[in-house]
Design a protein around this motif. Structure first.
Motif, PDB file in Angstrom:
ATOM      1  N   LEU A 293      48.519  33.172  20.543  1.00 23.06           N
ATOM      2  CA  LEU A 293      48.311  32.917  19.119  1.00 23.06           C
ATOM      3  C   LEU A 293      47.180  31.901  18.925  1.00 23.06           C
ATOM      4  O   LEU A 293      46.370  32.003  17.996  1.00 23.06           O
ATOM      5  CB  LEU A 293      49.610  32.398  18.495  1.00 23.06           C
ATOM      6  CG  LEU A 293      49.664  32.327  16.984  1.00 23.06           C
ATOM      7  CD1 LEU A 293      49.511  33.712  16.373  1.00 23.06           C
ATOM      8  CD2 LEU A 293      50.992  31.719  16.530  1.00 23.06           C
ATOM      9  N   GLY A 294      47.126  30.942  19.836  1.00 20.70           N
ATOM     10  CA  GLY A 294      46.071  29.933  19.775  1.00 20.70           C
ATOM     11  C   GLY A 294      44.686  30.547  19.874  1.00 20.70           C
ATOM     12  O   GLY A 294      43.757  30.111  19.195  1.00 20.70           O
ATOM     13  N   LEU A 295      44.558  31.598  20.705  1.00 18.10           N
ATOM     14  CA  LEU A 295      43.271  32.266  20.841  1.00 18.10           C
ATOM     15  C   LEU A 295      42.864  32.906  19.509  1.00 18.10           C
ATOM     16  O   LEU A 295      41.717  32.781  19.063  1.00 18.10           O
ATOM     17  CB  LEU A 295      43.333  33.332  21.944  1.00 18.10           C
ATOM     18  CG  LEU A 295      42.071  34.171  22.154  1.00 18.10           C
ATOM     19  CD1 LEU A 295      40.874  33.283  22.482  1.00 18.10           C
ATOM     20  CD2 LEU A 295      42.276  35.202  23.260  1.00 18.10           C
ATOM     21  N   LEU A 296      43.843  33.579  18.853  1.00 18.37           N
ATOM     22  CA  LEU A 296      43.547  34.194  17.555  1.00 18.37           C
ATOM     23  C   LEU A 296      43.120  33.136  16.537  1.00 18.37           C
ATOM     24  O   LEU A 296      42.124  33.292  15.836  1.00 18.37           O
ATOM     25  CB  LEU A 296      44.772  34.950  17.036  1.00 18.37           C
ATOM     26  CG  LEU A 296      45.172  36.202  17.816  1.00 18.37           C
ATOM     27  CD1 LEU A 296      46.383  36.866  17.169  1.00 18.37           C
ATOM     28  CD2 LEU A 296      44.000  37.183  17.868  1.00 18.37           C
ATOM     29  N   VAL A 297      43.899  32.051  16.464  1.00 20.32           N
ATOM     30  CA  VAL A 297      43.581  30.997  15.493  1.00 20.32           C
ATOM     31  C   VAL A 297      42.233  30.349  15.844  1.00 20.32           C
ATOM     32  O   VAL A 297      41.434  30.050  14.955  1.00 20.32           O
ATOM     33  CB  VAL A 297      44.708  29.937  15.449  1.00 20.32           C
ATOM     34  CG1 VAL A 297      44.365  28.822  14.471  1.00 20.32           C
ATOM     35  CG2 VAL A 297      46.030  30.576  15.064  1.00 20.32           C
ATOM     36  N   GLY A 298      41.998  30.174  17.145  1.00 18.74           N
ATOM     37  CA  GLY A 298      40.738  29.583  17.573  1.00 18.74           C
ATOM     38  C   GLY A 298      39.552  30.448  17.162  1.00 18.74           C
ATOM     39  O   GLY A 298      38.526  29.936  16.709  1.00 18.74           O
ATOM     40  N   LEU A 299      39.704  31.776  17.302  1.00 19.27           N
ATOM     41  CA  LEU A 299      38.637  32.684  16.865  1.00 19.27           C
ATOM     42  C   LEU A 299      38.456  32.594  15.358  1.00 19.27           C
ATOM     43  O   LEU A 299      37.338  32.648  14.857  1.00 19.27           O
ATOM     44  CB  LEU A 299      38.964  34.129  17.285  1.00 19.27           C
ATOM     45  CG  LEU A 299      38.856  34.430  18.780  1.00 19.27           C
ATOM     46  CD1 LEU A 299      39.314  35.852  19.077  1.00 19.27           C
ATOM     47  CD2 LEU A 299      37.432  34.206  19.278  1.00 19.27           C
TER      48      LEU A 299
ATOM     49  N   ILE B 299      41.100  23.998  21.640  1.00 17.56           N
ATOM     50  CA  ILE B 299      40.549  24.109  23.000  1.00 17.56           C
ATOM     51  C   ILE B 299      39.681  25.363  23.104  1.00 17.56           C
ATOM     52  O   ILE B 299      38.559  25.325  23.601  1.00 17.56           O
ATOM     53  CB  ILE B 299      41.683  24.169  24.048  1.00 17.56           C
ATOM     54  CG1 ILE B 299      42.525  22.881  23.988  1.00 17.56           C
ATOM     55  CG2 ILE B 299      41.110  24.365  25.453  1.00 17.56           C
ATOM     56  CD1 ILE B 299      43.743  22.905  24.885  1.00 17.56           C
ATOM     57  N   TYR B 300      40.213  26.497  22.593  1.00 20.72           N
ATOM     58  CA  TYR B 300      39.453  27.758  22.639  1.00 20.72           C
ATOM     59  C   TYR B 300      38.145  27.610  21.866  1.00 20.72           C
ATOM     60  O   TYR B 300      37.079  28.013  22.321  1.00 20.72           O
ATOM     61  CB  TYR B 300      40.269  28.903  22.031  1.00 20.72           C
ATOM     62  CG  TYR B 300      41.410  29.385  22.896  1.00 20.72           C
ATOM     63  CD1 TYR B 300      41.179  30.011  24.117  1.00 20.72           C
ATOM     64  CD2 TYR B 300      42.724  29.234  22.487  1.00 20.72           C
ATOM     65  CE1 TYR B 300      42.220  30.463  24.900  1.00 20.72           C
ATOM     66  CE2 TYR B 300      43.786  29.685  23.266  1.00 20.72           C
ATOM     67  CZ  TYR B 300      43.521  30.294  24.473  1.00 20.72           C
ATOM     68  OH  TYR B 300      44.560  30.731  25.246  1.00 20.72           O
ATOM     69  N   ARG B 301      38.242  27.039  20.656  1.00 25.99           N
ATOM     70  CA  ARG B 301      37.055  26.915  19.829  1.00 25.99           C
ATOM     71  C   ARG B 301      35.992  26.074  20.542  1.00 25.99           C
ATOM     72  O   ARG B 301      34.827  26.451  20.632  1.00 25.99           O
ATOM     73  CB  ARG B 301      37.397  26.276  18.481  1.00 25.99           C
ATOM     74  CG  ARG B 301      36.234  26.270  17.517  1.00 25.99           C
ATOM     75  CD  ARG B 301      36.626  25.636  16.226  1.00 25.99           C
ATOM     76  NE  ARG B 301      36.938  24.223  16.423  1.00 25.99           N
ATOM     77  CZ  ARG B 301      36.288  23.233  15.833  1.00 25.99           C
ATOM     78  NH1 ARG B 301      35.304  23.504  15.020  1.00 25.99           N
ATOM     79  NH2 ARG B 301      36.629  21.980  16.048  1.00 25.99           N
ATOM     80  N   GLY B 302      36.438  24.930  21.086  1.00 23.58           N
ATOM     81  CA  GLY B 302      35.495  24.068  21.805  1.00 23.58           C
ATOM     82  C   GLY B 302      34.870  24.790  22.986  1.00 23.58           C
ATOM     83  O   GLY B 302      33.668  24.691  23.231  1.00 23.58           O
ATOM     84  N   GLY B 303      35.698  25.546  23.711  1.00 21.12           N
ATOM     85  CA  GLY B 303      35.207  26.265  24.882  1.00 21.12           C
ATOM     86  C   GLY B 303      34.186  27.313  24.499  1.00 21.12           C
ATOM     87  O   GLY B 303      33.128  27.431  25.129  1.00 21.12           O
ATOM     88  N   ILE B 304      34.461  28.078  23.438  1.00 21.85           N
ATOM     89  CA  ILE B 304      33.545  29.141  23.005  1.00 21.85           C
ATOM     90  C   ILE B 304      32.241  28.531  22.513  1.00 21.85           C
ATOM     91  O   ILE B 304      31.156  29.008  22.829  1.00 21.85           O
ATOM     92  CB  ILE B 304      34.208  30.013  21.910  1.00 21.85           C
ATOM     93  CG1 ILE B 304      35.402  30.770  22.502  1.00 21.85           C
ATOM     94  CG2 ILE B 304      33.202  30.980  21.308  1.00 21.85           C
ATOM     95  CD1 ILE B 304      36.264  31.468  21.473  1.00 21.85           C
TER      96      ILE B 304
ATOM     97  N   GLN C 103      32.615  43.051  22.012  1.00 19.33           N
ATOM     98  CA  GLN C 103      32.345  43.310  23.440  1.00 19.33           C
ATOM     99  C   GLN C 103      31.745  42.077  24.097  1.00 19.33           C
ATOM    100  O   GLN C 103      32.158  41.686  25.190  1.00 19.33           O
ATOM    101  CB  GLN C 103      31.375  44.483  23.573  1.00 19.33           C
ATOM    102  CG  GLN C 103      31.996  45.836  23.234  1.00 19.33           C
ATOM    103  CD  GLN C 103      30.971  46.949  23.303  1.00 19.33           C
ATOM    104  OE1 GLN C 103      29.833  46.767  22.858  1.00 19.33           O
ATOM    105  NE2 GLN C 103      31.371  48.095  23.825  1.00 19.33           N
ATOM    106  N   ALA C 104      30.764  41.472  23.407  1.00 17.48           N
ATOM    107  CA  ALA C 104      30.119  40.280  23.963  1.00 17.48           C
ATOM    108  C   ALA C 104      31.156  39.176  24.162  1.00 17.48           C
ATOM    109  O   ALA C 104      31.196  38.526  25.213  1.00 17.48           O
ATOM    110  CB  ALA C 104      29.005  39.802  23.029  1.00 17.48           C
ATOM    111  N   MET C 105      32.013  38.980  23.156  1.00 19.55           N
ATOM    112  CA  MET C 105      33.044  37.942  23.248  1.00 19.55           C
ATOM    113  C   MET C 105      33.958  38.200  24.441  1.00 19.55           C
ATOM    114  O   MET C 105      34.231  37.304  25.239  1.00 19.55           O
ATOM    115  CB  MET C 105      33.843  37.930  21.940  1.00 19.55           C
ATOM    116  CG  MET C 105      34.941  36.898  21.885  1.00 19.55           C
ATOM    117  SD  MET C 105      34.322  35.204  21.982  1.00 19.55           S
ATOM    118  CE  MET C 105      34.253  34.758  20.265  1.00 19.55           C
ATOM    119  N   ARG C 106      34.396  39.457  24.571  1.00 16.75           N
ATOM    120  CA  ARG C 106      35.382  39.789  25.605  1.00 16.75           C
ATOM    121  C   ARG C 106      34.782  39.786  27.006  1.00 16.75           C
ATOM    122  O   ARG C 106      35.390  39.289  27.948  1.00 16.75           O
ATOM    123  CB  ARG C 106      35.992  41.155  25.280  1.00 16.75           C
ATOM    124  CG  ARG C 106      37.418  41.317  25.727  1.00 16.75           C
ATOM    125  CD  ARG C 106      38.033  42.592  25.195  1.00 16.75           C
ATOM    126  NE  ARG C 106      37.242  43.767  25.482  1.00 16.75           N
ATOM    127  CZ  ARG C 106      36.702  44.571  24.561  1.00 16.75           C
ATOM    128  NH1 ARG C 106      36.877  44.318  23.289  1.00 16.75           N
ATOM    129  NH2 ARG C 106      36.005  45.625  24.909  1.00 16.75           N
TER     130      ARG C 106
END
Lengths: 219, 226
Positions: A36-42, A107-112, A132-135
């Motif tokens: 869920l964190g990944l979705l929210v981070g995106l 964390i995800y947002r910072g990493g991306i 595709q680029a993201m994945r």
């Protein structure tokens, strides 16, 4: 005062049940919280304001309220709005998962964001779409940088799982309480529980130190 | 089935909640003061070249960082009083637990801050004849503290959230007051929502202040948080 751990060892079964409960809620919250964190981070990363604003509100709310308050809200308050009861496991999992989602989203947002724009340009030049680029390009590189922080989140989730005992979910601390009240041996019972948690978490903590060292060396 | 929200029973109990908030601030403040002082002590011990000082400090820090705070609280409240034969109030148990627990986190903040100071500062201090403790007190710490402020405020906010655990051993903090009000009024939905919002407002404001300070420090290039 003489220490007597025999009364704790007599209750090994109860502790095993507790350990299973702790591992169960840990696994649930780890999977739900980090995905869920990944979705929210995106959502937080997105420029679309219909994604960005709700994600930001979610993150700010869950980061700025105590987890125990969230768990008690889901256990005592939410069922009033719903036509069904909420079990201790569900209430505690909701609180811990949503809280972890809010923290891991950052964390995800910072990493991306830490990935150079050249990587995006390169992916686009190869004809990849955003998804595709993201994945294929961005996330795999970002994940490596995020791994130490995500491991720390996992450690926090493991520690937070004890809060489920506040709504009487059967986990290690709850079983420790039970043993202490049945045998009048709080010293041994709570010491045993503390040691068990330490044994579970120590390797995880050492692993996170190892990841941090490796990341510092690589960059 | 539409639920009829009614906040008036909760508002009628505002004094109870206000007292709870006051107690939350009291335990947070107490643990913060002791936690920072103890944390500095632990950090200095851990950085000591003498192993009989650095090793025990490292052990305390690791144990309190890797076990759940709720387990620590139960240990200090239920186990320690029997072990040493003293009476333990919920407040004292909470203050001791949260002080040591936050100290072990503050210790790592202090350590990172102290280690971030360039060697040249030590050399300079020694060159003008300062001993180790003089250099630490007059040269290193003042510079390190400025860099530690953002990480420090983040820990203080974490500490405030952690203090809610004290409600489980019946100290009358804000969360415990919520419990009481909800049982008295039979309005758990409104009570817990109001209390969650109170926590949110207090902690959110603290976070915003922390963010502002962090921005200012980042501009003057004095921050360990990136």
């Amino acid at each position: 005062m003489r220490w007597d751990f025999a009364s704790v060892f007599d209750n090994t079964d109860a502790l095993l049940v507790g350990a299973a409960g702790t591992l169960r809620i840990f696994a649930i919250c780890l999977v739900l919280g980090l995905s869920l964190g990944l979705l929210v981070g995106l959502g937080r990363y997105s420029r679309n304001r219909w994604l960005h604003i709700p994600a930001t509100v979610f993150v700010e709310f869950f980061r700025n309220t105590p987890v125990l308050v969230q768990i008690l809200w889901f256990y005592f308050a939410l069922p009033i709005l719903l036509p069904f009861q909420i079990s201790p496991l569900v209430a505690a999992s909701l609180g811990i998962s949503l809280n972890s989602a809010a923290f891991s989203a950052e964390i995800y947002r910072g990493g991306i964001q830490s990935i150079e724009t050249g990587q995006w340009d390169g992916a686009r030049a190869l004809g990849m779409r955003w998804g595709q680029a993201m994945r294929r390009i961005i996330l795999p590189q970002a994940l490596k940088r995020m791994l130490p922080a995500l491991t720390n989140r996992a450690i926090e989730i493991f520690k937070m799982s004890t809060l489920a005992s506040a709504v009487a979910y059967v986990e290690l601390l709850q079983q420790g309480k039970l043993i202490a009240s049945l045998n009048y041996n709080p010293i041994e019972a709570y010491t045993a529980v503390a040691v068990i948690f330490f044994v579970f978490l120590w390797p995880l903590v050492q692993f996170s130190y190892f990841l941090e060292r490796r990341l510092r060396r690589d960059e | 089935m539409a639920y009829q929200w009614d906040f008036s029973p909760v508002l009628a109990n505002a004094p109870l909640l206000a007292e709870g908030l006051l107690n939350t601030l009291k335990i947070t403040g107490t643990a913060l003061v002791f936690g920072v002082v103890l944390g500095l002590g632990l950090a200095l011990l851990r950085l000591s070249p003498r192993r009989f000082l650095s090793w025990p400090a490292g052990f305390v820090i690791e144990v309190f960082r890797t076990t759940p705070p709720l387990v620590q609280l139960f240990w200090f409240f239920f186990a320690l009083p029997i072990l040493v034969g003293i009476e333990m109030t919920p407040f004292v148990a909470g203050a001791v637990t949260f002080s040591i627990q936050s100290a072990s986190f503050f210790a790592e903040v202090f350590r990172a801050g102290i280690q971030s100071i360039e060697r040249g500062q030590w050399d300079g201090a020694r060159a003008i004849g300062m001993r180790h403790d003089q250099a630490m007190r007059r040269i290193i710490l003042p510079q390190a503290v400025k860099r530690m402020i953002p990480a420090f405020m983040e820990r203080a906010i974490e500490l405030m959230k952690t203090t809610t655990l004290i409600a489980t051993i019946s100290y009358a903090d804000l969360l415990f007051a919520a419990n009481e009000v909800s049982q008295k009024t039979f309005r758990p939905l409104e009570t817990y929502t109001v209390v969650a919002l109170i926590y949110f407002v207090v902690i959110f404001l603290a976070s915003q202040v922390a963010r502002l300070v962090e921005l200012r420090l980042a501009r003057s290039g004095e921050s360990t948080v990136h």
